[in-house]
Design a protein around this motif. Sequence first.
Motif, short mmCIF file in Angstrom:
data_model
loop_
_atom_site.label_atom_id
_atom_site.label_comp_id
_atom_site.label_asym_id
_atom_site.label_seq_id
_atom_site.Cartn_x
_atom_site.Cartn_y
_atom_site.Cartn_z
N THR A 183 0.87 -1.17 0.00
CA THR A 183 0.00 0.00 0.00
C THR A 183 0.91 1.22 0.00
O THR A 183 2.13 1.10 0.11
N TYR A 184 0.34 2.40 -0.12
CA TYR A 184 1.16 3.60 -0.19
C TYR A 184 2.00 3.76 1.09
O TYR A 184 1.63 3.30 2.17
N TRP A 185 3.15 4.42 0.95
CA TRP A 185 3.99 4.73 2.12
C TRP A 185 3.17 5.50 3.16
O TRP A 185 2.29 6.30 2.81
N HIS A 186 3.50 5.31 4.42
CA HIS A 186 3.01 6.24 5.44
C HIS A 186 3.72 7.58 5.22
O HIS A 186 4.93 7.60 4.95
N PRO A 187 3.00 8.68 5.35
CA PRO A 187 3.65 9.98 5.12
C PRO A 187 4.59 10.37 6.26
O PRO A 187 4.55 9.78 7.34
N HIS A 188 5.42 11.36 5.98
CA HIS A 188 6.28 12.00 6.99
C HIS A 188 7.19 10.98 7.69
O HIS A 188 7.12 10.77 8.90
N GLN A 189 8.04 10.35 6.92
CA GLN A 189 9.00 9.41 7.49
C GLN A 189 10.26 9.36 6.65
O GLN A 189 10.27 9.74 5.47
N ALA A 190 11.33 8.87 7.26
CA ALA A 190 12.62 8.73 6.58
C ALA A 190 12.74 7.33 5.99
O ALA A 190 12.34 6.34 6.62
N ILE A 191 13.31 7.27 4.79
CA ILE A 191 13.55 5.99 4.11
C ILE A 191 15.04 5.87 3.82
O ILE A 191 15.66 6.81 3.32
N GLY A 192 15.61 4.71 4.13
CA GLY A 192 17.01 4.45 3.81
C GLY A 192 17.12 3.29 2.84
O GLY A 192 16.46 2.26 3.00
N PHE A 193 17.93 3.47 1.82
CA PHE A 193 18.18 2.40 0.83
C PHE A 193 19.67 2.13 0.77
O PHE A 193 20.48 3.05 0.68
N THR A 194 20.03 0.84 0.85
CA THR A 194 21.42 0.43 0.69
C THR A 194 21.49 -0.74 -0.27
O THR A 194 20.78 -1.74 -0.09
N ALA A 195 22.32 -0.60 -1.28
CA ALA A 195 22.63 -1.72 -2.17
C ALA A 195 23.96 -2.29 -1.70
O ALA A 195 25.01 -1.70 -1.92
N HIS A 196 23.90 -3.43 -1.02
CA HIS A 196 25.11 -4.10 -0.53
C HIS A 196 25.71 -4.88 -1.71
O HIS A 196 25.79 -6.11 -1.69
N ARG A 213 24.51 3.86 -1.04
CA ARG A 213 23.52 4.23 -0.02
C ARG A 213 22.81 5.52 -0.41
O ARG A 213 23.43 6.44 -0.92
N ARG A 214 21.51 5.55 -0.16
CA ARG A 214 20.71 6.75 -0.38
C ARG A 214 19.69 6.86 0.75
O ARG A 214 19.22 5.87 1.30
N SER A 215 19.33 8.09 1.07
CA SER A 215 18.24 8.32 2.01
C SER A 215 17.37 9.44 1.46
O SER A 215 17.86 10.36 0.81
N PHE A 216 16.08 9.32 1.70
CA PHE A 216 15.14 10.34 1.27
C PHE A 216 13.98 10.34 2.24
O PHE A 216 13.93 9.54 3.19
N THR A 217 13.03 11.25 2.03
CA THR A 217 11.92 11.44 2.97
C THR A 217 10.59 11.34 2.24
O THR A 217 10.45 11.84 1.13
N ILE A 218 9.64 10.66 2.87
CA ILE A 218 8.26 10.71 2.39
C ILE A 218 7.61 11.95 3.01
O ILE A 218 7.61 12.11 4.23
N GLY A 219 7.07 12.80 2.15
CA GLY A 219 6.45 14.04 2.63
C GLY A 219 4.98 13.84 2.93
O GLY A 219 4.55 12.81 3.47
#
Length: 379
Positions: A183-196, A213-219
């Motif tokens: 389902t859609y992301w919950h709003p207002h949270q931090a997301i971290g992505f790492t490709a090991h 590594r990347r990080s972004f935010t759900i608004g």
Amino acid sequence: MKIPHLTAVAALVLAAGCSASEAGTNGRDGTGAPEATVRISASGDRVRPDQGVTVTVSGGTLTSVSGVPGGFNADRTSWKTTWTLKPGASYTVTATARNPKGKVTAVTRTFRTSRAARTLGIASVTPAAGAKVGVGMPIIVDFTGPVANRANVEKALEVRAAKGDEGVWSWVSDRRVVYRTHTYWHPHQAIGFTAHLAGVRAAKDTYGVRDVRRSFTIGASNITVANAKTHYMTVNHDGTVKKFKISAGKGDRPDTITTNGIHLTREKERVTTMRATCQGQPGCDDYTEQVHLAVRITWGGEYVHQSVNQYYYLGRQNASHGCVRTTPEGARYFFDISQLGDIVDVTGTTRRFADEPYADDWKFWTVSWNRWLAGSALH
């Protein structure tokens, strides 16, 4: 999701055997109990990076392992690396164990991984680092070359959501994989992505050489439903609902029907120039017009934008060339809150967004969850 990536290490453990340095002292420690025997699977200078390291103990329990990230089994009789190892790199692993009487055994092993004959990297990650995006935004990863061993690579891709949202990777091509939540992301949270990716065997003699590594935010949660039959769009902005008059595609030709389905916002411009060249098609009119407060929802040219005059049709009739036109007030509100990856669900038309030919359209939410799972190499 954090999935260890190790295969066939059991055979390496058996092959490594138990050297004198691994076993510590082969006699007894004066307490009547043999010392714990520690084995480290990796040795030499040609260790395969994708097979990682396994540490086992007999006659005791492992107390610590250092040198590379990893984890113990439930009874602490074995340990293995969490991710693969970097090709062409030197590692030193130290393991300590304790026998039932408390006697400590320590073993250190230094080894080197094989170099990669060919390498695989990541060409791009969308969204960009530090971006603030909408609740429908996928994570799109493009690789520098084709991926044959998709399961190996998919296991190495980790996504962490502050609010615990989970999703699945689905392969769009042999160079692109996309992460979408159920389902859609919950709003207002931090997301971290790492490709090991370092040490992952992507194809024969082909390995990843570095992690990314990347990080972004759900608004805010922006979910819009544009109904071409009622000629209204409803905008839900973090629970605040506003309704605006619209006019969708007039449908005198198939390409002037607004596409039906869940779209994602792509970009926005305060003023953009729209052109159509009919090249002699019957019933088609060439036009060039400046459009204000335009938010793109398809790569084929559909926008939500302020109506260019013709306000009479808003809330009454579909009269556009395929875009969703709205009032100046509605366009301003929608433009100001819009961010990359917001949901725009167009309903009430016969032209399916899922069937559009543009390869770079983001149609990920037009796919059922079962079909999305079928695109994963692990499900």
